[in-house]
Design a protein around this motif. Structure first.
Motif, PDB file in Angstrom:
ATOM      1  N   GLY A  10       0.797  -1.219   0.000  1.00 27.99           N
ATOM      2  CA  GLY A  10       0.000   0.000   0.000  1.00 27.99           C
ATOM      3  C   GLY A  10       0.832   1.272   0.000  1.00 27.99           C
ATOM      4  O   GLY A  10       1.869   1.367  -0.662  1.00 27.99           O
ATOM      5  N   ALA A  11       0.383   2.240   0.790  1.00 28.60           N
ATOM      6  CA  ALA A  11       1.018   3.559   0.822  1.00 28.60           C
ATOM      7  C   ALA A  11       2.447   3.499   1.338  1.00 28.60           C
ATOM      8  O   ALA A  11       3.309   4.256   0.880  1.00 28.60           O
ATOM      9  N   ILE A  12       2.713   2.603   2.286  1.00 33.04           N
ATOM     10  CA  ILE A  12       4.080   2.510   2.808  1.00 33.04           C
ATOM     11  C   ILE A  12       5.018   2.029   1.713  1.00 33.04           C
ATOM     12  O   ILE A  12       6.075   2.622   1.477  1.00 33.04           O
ATOM     13  N   ALA A  13       4.662   0.958   1.011  1.00 35.66           N
ATOM     14  CA  ALA A  13       5.509   0.456  -0.075  1.00 35.66           C
ATOM     15  C   ALA A  13       5.665   1.512  -1.167  1.00 35.66           C
ATOM     16  O   ALA A  13       6.761   1.702  -1.696  1.00 35.66           O
ATOM     17  N   GLY A  14       4.587   2.194  -1.482  1.00 35.90           N
ATOM     18  CA  GLY A  14       4.654   3.241  -2.501  1.00 35.90           C
ATOM     19  C   GLY A  14       5.631   4.342  -2.129  1.00 35.90           C
ATOM     20  O   GLY A  14       6.434   4.782  -2.953  1.00 35.90           O
ATOM     21  N   ALA A  15       5.566   4.772  -0.880  1.00 36.89           N
ATOM     22  CA  ALA A  15       6.493   5.818  -0.432  1.00 36.89           C
ATOM     23  C   ALA A  15       7.928   5.310  -0.434  1.00 36.89           C
ATOM     24  O   ALA A  15       8.841   6.014  -0.863  1.00 36.89           O
ATOM     25  N   LEU A  16       8.148   4.085   0.045  1.00 40.29           N
ATOM     26  CA  LEU A  16       9.504   3.538   0.077  1.00 40.29           C
ATOM     27  C   LEU A  16      10.077   3.381  -1.325  1.00 40.29           C
ATOM     28  O   LEU A  16      11.276   3.577  -1.536  1.00 40.29           O
ATOM     29  N   ASP A  17       9.242   3.054  -2.290  1.00 42.52           N
ATOM     30  CA  ASP A  17       9.691   2.896  -3.681  1.00 42.52           C
ATOM     31  C   ASP A  17       9.986   4.217  -4.370  1.00 42.52           C
ATOM     32  O   ASP A  17      10.906   4.301  -5.180  1.00 42.52           O
ATOM     33  N   THR A  18       9.212   5.254  -4.079  1.00 39.28           N
ATOM     34  CA  THR A  18       9.246   6.449  -4.919  1.00 39.28           C
ATOM     35  C   THR A  18       9.614   7.749  -4.222  1.00 39.28           C
ATOM     36  O   THR A  18       9.944   8.726  -4.892  1.00 39.28           O
ATOM     37  N   GLN A  19       9.537   7.785  -2.906  1.00 39.50           N
ATOM     38  CA  GLN A  19       9.758   9.051  -2.201  1.00 39.50           C
ATOM     39  C   GLN A  19      11.208   9.184  -1.761  1.00 39.50           C
ATOM     40  O   GLN A  19      11.777   8.248  -1.224  1.00 39.50           O
ATOM     41  N   LEU A  20      11.781  10.334  -2.002  1.00 40.60           N
ATOM     42  CA  LEU A  20      13.127  10.614  -1.519  1.00 40.60           C
ATOM     43  C   LEU A  20      13.020  11.285  -0.155  1.00 40.60           C
ATOM     44  O   LEU A  20      12.216  12.199   0.026  1.00 40.60           O
ATOM     45  N   ALA A  21      13.820  10.826   0.796  1.00 38.81           N
ATOM     46  CA  ALA A  21      13.803  11.433   2.131  1.00 38.81           C
ATOM     47  C   ALA A  21      14.115  12.916   2.040  1.00 38.81           C
ATOM     48  O   ALA A  21      13.565  13.720   2.798  1.00 38.81           O
ATOM     49  N   SER A  22      14.961  13.268   1.105  1.00 43.75           N
ATOM     50  CA  SER A  22      15.367  14.665   0.956  1.00 43.75           C
ATOM     51  C   SER A  22      14.238  15.560   0.456  1.00 43.75           C
ATOM     52  O   SER A  22      14.326  16.781   0.561  1.00 43.75           O
ATOM     53  N   THR A  23      13.171  14.973  -0.095  1.00 41.50           N
ATOM     54  CA  THR A  23      12.076  15.790  -0.618  1.00 41.50           C
ATOM     55  C   THR A  23      10.735  15.506   0.041  1.00 41.50           C
ATOM     56  O   THR A  23       9.750  16.144  -0.308  1.00 41.50           O
ATOM     57  N   SER A  24      10.660  14.552   0.988  1.00 36.99           N
ATOM     58  CA  SER A  24       9.372  14.258   1.608  1.00 36.99           C
ATOM     59  C   SER A  24       8.970  15.412   2.517  1.00 36.99           C
ATOM     60  O   SER A  24       9.800  16.122   3.064  1.00 36.99           O
ATOM     61  N   THR A  25       7.660  15.603   2.631  1.00 34.43           N
ATOM     62  CA  THR A  25       7.137  16.726   3.410  1.00 34.43           C
ATOM     63  C   THR A  25       6.127  16.228   4.431  1.00 34.43           C
ATOM     64  O   THR A  25       5.675  15.087   4.371  1.00 34.43           O
ATOM     65  N   GLY A  26       5.748  17.087   5.317  1.00 34.35           N
ATOM     66  CA  GLY A  26       4.724  16.773   6.303  1.00 34.35           C
ATOM     67  C   GLY A  26       3.361  16.551   5.676  1.00 34.35           C
ATOM     68  O   GLY A  26       2.459  16.050   6.321  1.00 34.35           O
ATOM     69  N   GLU A  27       3.215  16.909   4.405  1.00 31.83           N
ATOM     70  CA  GLU A  27       1.953  16.709   3.697  1.00 31.83           C
ATOM     71  C   GLU A  27       1.763  15.255   3.246  1.00 31.83           C
ATOM     72  O   GLU A  27       0.659  14.842   2.951  1.00 31.83           O
ATOM     73  N   ASP A  28       2.846  14.491   3.177  1.00 35.71           N
ATOM     74  CA  ASP A  28       2.774  13.110   2.728  1.00 35.71           C
ATOM     75  C   ASP A  28       2.155  12.233   3.818  1.00 35.71           C
ATOM     76  O   ASP A  28       2.455  12.403   4.995  1.00 35.71           O
ATOM     77  N   SER A  29       1.296  11.264   3.441  1.00 36.66           N
ATOM     78  CA  SER A  29       0.694  10.373   4.438  1.00 36.66           C
ATOM     79  C   SER A  29       1.728   9.421   5.022  1.00 36.66           C
ATOM     80  O   SER A  29       1.584   8.951   6.140  1.00 36.66           O
ATOM     81  N   VAL A  30       2.756   9.121   4.255  1.00 35.30           N
ATOM     82  CA  VAL A  30       3.909   8.357   4.735  1.00 35.30           C
ATOM     83  C   VAL A  30       5.129   9.211   4.439  1.00 35.30           C
ATOM     84  O   VAL A  30       5.300   9.683   3.321  1.00 35.30           O
ATOM     85  N   ARG A  31       5.954   9.401   5.429  1.00 36.45           N
ATOM     86  CA  ARG A  31       7.139  10.235   5.246  1.00 36.45           C
ATOM     87  C   ARG A  31       8.386   9.377   5.418  1.00 36.45           C
ATOM     88  O   ARG A  31       8.583   8.757   6.462  1.00 36.45           O
ATOM     89  N   VAL A  32       9.198   9.316   4.383  1.00 43.28           N
ATOM     90  CA  VAL A  32      10.462   8.595   4.466  1.00 43.28           C
ATOM     91  C   VAL A  32      11.448   9.493   5.196  1.00 43.28           C
ATOM     92  O   VAL A  32      11.588  10.672   4.870  1.00 43.28           O
TER      93      VAL A  32
END
Length: 140
Positions: A32-54
């Motif tokens: 789900g959302a956790i796998a999606g964030a881990l696959d595509t989200q960069l920690a350097s660009t994640s924000t407090g707006e994301d439902s999952v934050r890397v």
């Protein structure tokens, strides 16, 4: 009766699709959302707006790419194994005493402490993280 059965099966399938983790071959795997964030989200660009934050991307002693994350209900650490994200640690957030919504983005002290026990070297900087994502989060 057929509609009831179809509704139950559809609800079960939807629940399985939306679940943040599942068991697969004896291990917990992010979905789900956790796998999606881990696959595509960069920690350097994640924000407090994301439902999952890397939070961090790093390597463990075996050379696996690992990522810490924070979601509304849980924080954890997952490492890339066999094409998926194997959950190494998962910590439930204590809910606020008044039952109000808890924003993602507050690092769990337990997750931070766990990262400290398995991280080898430094956390990835933005460029190393981009290269790792482009390689499919491959181990060394």
């Amino acid at each position: 009766a057929a509609a009831l059965v179809a509704g139950l099966l559809g609800g079960y399938a939807l629940r399985e699709t939306l679940a943040p983790v599942t068991e697969q071959n004896g291990r917990m795997v992010a979905t789900g959302a956790i796998a999606g964030a881990l696959d595509t989200q960069l920690a350097s660009t994640s924000t407090g707006e994301d439902s999952v934050r890397v939070r961090l991307t790093f390597r463990d002693a075996s050379g696996d790419v690992c990522r810490s994350f924070d979601a509304r209900a849980v924080s954890g650490v997952a490492c890339r194994e066999s094409g998926g994200w194997s959950i190494r640690a998962l910590f439930a957030h204590d809910g606020p005493p008044d039952g109000t919504y808890r924003m993602a983005g507050t690092a769990s002290p337990a997750a931070v402490a766990y990262v400290d026990t398995i991280i080898v070297g430094e956390a990835f900087d933005a460029e190393a993280e981009k290269r790792a994502m482009q390689s499919g989060w491959a181990s060394r």
